[in-house]
Design a protein around this motif. Structure first.
Motif, mmCIF file in Angstrom:
data_model
loop_
_atom_site.group_PDB
_atom_site.id
_atom_site.type_symbol
_atom_site.label_atom_id
_atom_site.label_comp_id
_atom_site.label_asym_id
_atom_site.label_seq_id
_atom_site.Cartn_x
_atom_site.Cartn_y
_atom_site.Cartn_z
ATOM 1 N N ILE A 1 8.582 4.592 5.641
ATOM 2 C CA ILE A 1 9.202 5.924 5.674
ATOM 3 C C ILE A 1 10.554 5.874 6.389
ATOM 4 O O ILE A 1 11.513 6.526 5.989
ATOM 5 C CB ILE A 1 8.261 6.941 6.356
ATOM 6 C CG1 ILE A 1 7.131 7.294 5.390
ATOM 7 C CG2 ILE A 1 8.991 8.200 6.818
ATOM 8 C CD1 ILE A 1 6.238 8.404 5.836
ATOM 9 N N PRO B 1 3.007 1.491 5.910
ATOM 10 C CA PRO B 1 3.532 2.693 5.244
ATOM 11 C C PRO B 1 4.360 3.610 6.145
ATOM 12 O O PRO B 1 5.267 4.285 5.667
ATOM 13 C CB PRO B 1 2.259 3.404 4.774
ATOM 14 C CG PRO B 1 1.289 2.294 4.562
ATOM 15 C CD PRO B 1 1.571 1.296 5.648
ATOM 16 N N THR C 1 -6.022 3.692 10.607
ATOM 17 C CA THR C 1 -5.118 3.005 9.676
ATOM 18 C C THR C 1 -5.033 1.505 9.940
ATOM 19 O O THR C 1 -4.761 0.732 9.026
ATOM 20 C CB THR C 1 -3.678 3.544 9.807
ATOM 21 O OG1 THR C 1 -3.207 3.225 11.123
ATOM 22 C CG2 THR C 1 -3.611 5.047 9.578
ATOM 23 N N SER D 1 0.637 11.439 4.276
ATOM 24 C CA SER D 1 1.531 10.902 3.244
ATOM 25 C C SER D 1 1.975 12.034 2.328
ATOM 26 O O SER D 1 1.213 12.952 2.037
ATOM 27 C CB SER D 1 0.832 9.793 2.452
ATOM 28 O OG SER D 1 -0.429 10.232 2.072
ATOM 29 N N TYR E 1 -5.177 8.395 9.305
ATOM 30 C CA TYR E 1 -4.700 9.083 8.110
ATOM 31 C C TYR E 1 -5.051 10.548 8.286
ATOM 32 O O TYR E 1 -6.170 10.875 8.697
ATOM 33 C CB TYR E 1 -5.408 8.572 6.857
ATOM 34 C CG TYR E 1 -5.037 7.168 6.473
ATOM 35 C CD1 TYR E 1 -3.850 6.900 5.807
ATOM 36 C CD2 TYR E 1 -5.897 6.097 6.748
ATOM 37 C CE1 TYR E 1 -3.507 5.604 5.445
ATOM 38 C CE2 TYR E 1 -5.566 4.801 6.394
ATOM 39 C CZ TYR E 1 -4.364 4.570 5.738
ATOM 40 O OH TYR E 1 -4.034 3.289 5.394
#
Ligand SMILES: [Zn+2]
Length: 233
Positions: free
Chosen positions: A58, A54, A45, A232, A73
């Motif tokens: 969260i 990202p 990432t 995700s 990821y």
């Protein structure tokens, strides 16, 4: 069908241990478990230097934290899922240490994680740990520790109650389910420290949120978060 495929792959792996865990190609170094091609394919990432990445989004507004990161990821059917499966369900601790070392290299080179004092694995409930024989987050911490030169502490954050299985549960239900499950011991070790809370896969963040809530009672503590993979949702 998936089960049969998995069984076949496990059988091949046990018969030919010198094959890449991911693609099955022959390995030329006995100390390795994954071939170079698959290592290059790992979906990094590069979040470690990115403010409001990202993972941080969260947790933003839910908890106070210093920095948050996931190394890879998570994608189903890909190299990373196979490797984490090996760590969680096949007793393959070496792969967990290896993946932890990869993440440790990234974090050791990041100004945002440079001053971390202690590594804290998210505790498993005792039943799960007994069944598996180890806590996979602690194994990841061992790899991190090699690269970050930071000690692992597993006697401060503990899991008190049994929590029900979390799959197929809504985020609010999960939160209720886990919020009371963690407790602190030996608080003094954590006072005024920057701690890195470590877990395997990040999904809703509910477990890490619950841990952070409990830890934030310690005076002067700063909390950062790192997981191997980011799924995700
Ligand atoms: Zn391979």
């Amino acid at each position: 069908m998936h089960f049969v495929k998995q069984l076949y792959e496990d059988l091949i792996q046990s018969l030919y241990p010198n094959l890449c865990l991911s693609c099955g190609d022959e390995l030329y170094n006995n100390n390795e478990q994954v071939c170079l091609k698959c290592i290059f394919e790992l979906p990094r990432t590069s979040f470690e230097n990115i403010l409001l990445n990202p993972v941080e989004k969260i947790f933003q507004g839910r908890i106070f934290f210093n920095a948050a990161h996931s190394e890879f990821y998570f994608s189903k059917g890909q190299v990373i899922q196979r490797l984490i499966h090996q760590l969680k369900y096949k007793g393959n601790k070496d792969i967990g240490i290896w993946l932890g070392q990869m993440m440790g290299r990234s974090l050791a080179g990041s100004a945002r994680f440079k001053d971390v004092d202690l590594l804290l694995p998210v505790p498993l409930n005792s039943k799960k740990e007994f069944k598996r024989g180890y806590n996979q987050s602690k194994i990841i911490c061992e790899g991190l520790s090699d690269m970050m030169k930071t000690p692992v502490l597993d006697d401060c954050l503990i899991r008190e109650k049994e929590t029900q299985t979390q799959t197929r549960k809504h985020r609010t239900e999960r939160w209720i389910n886990v919020s009371g499950g963690f407790d602190l011991r030996n608080q003094a070790k954590l006072i005024n420290k920057h701690i890195l809370l470590v877990d395997d896969v990040l999904t809703t963040g509910a477990t890490l949120e619950a841990c952070t809530q409990v830890l934030s009672a310690v005076p002067g503590i700063r909390i950062s978060i790192a997981t191997l993979a980011f799924a995700s949702i």
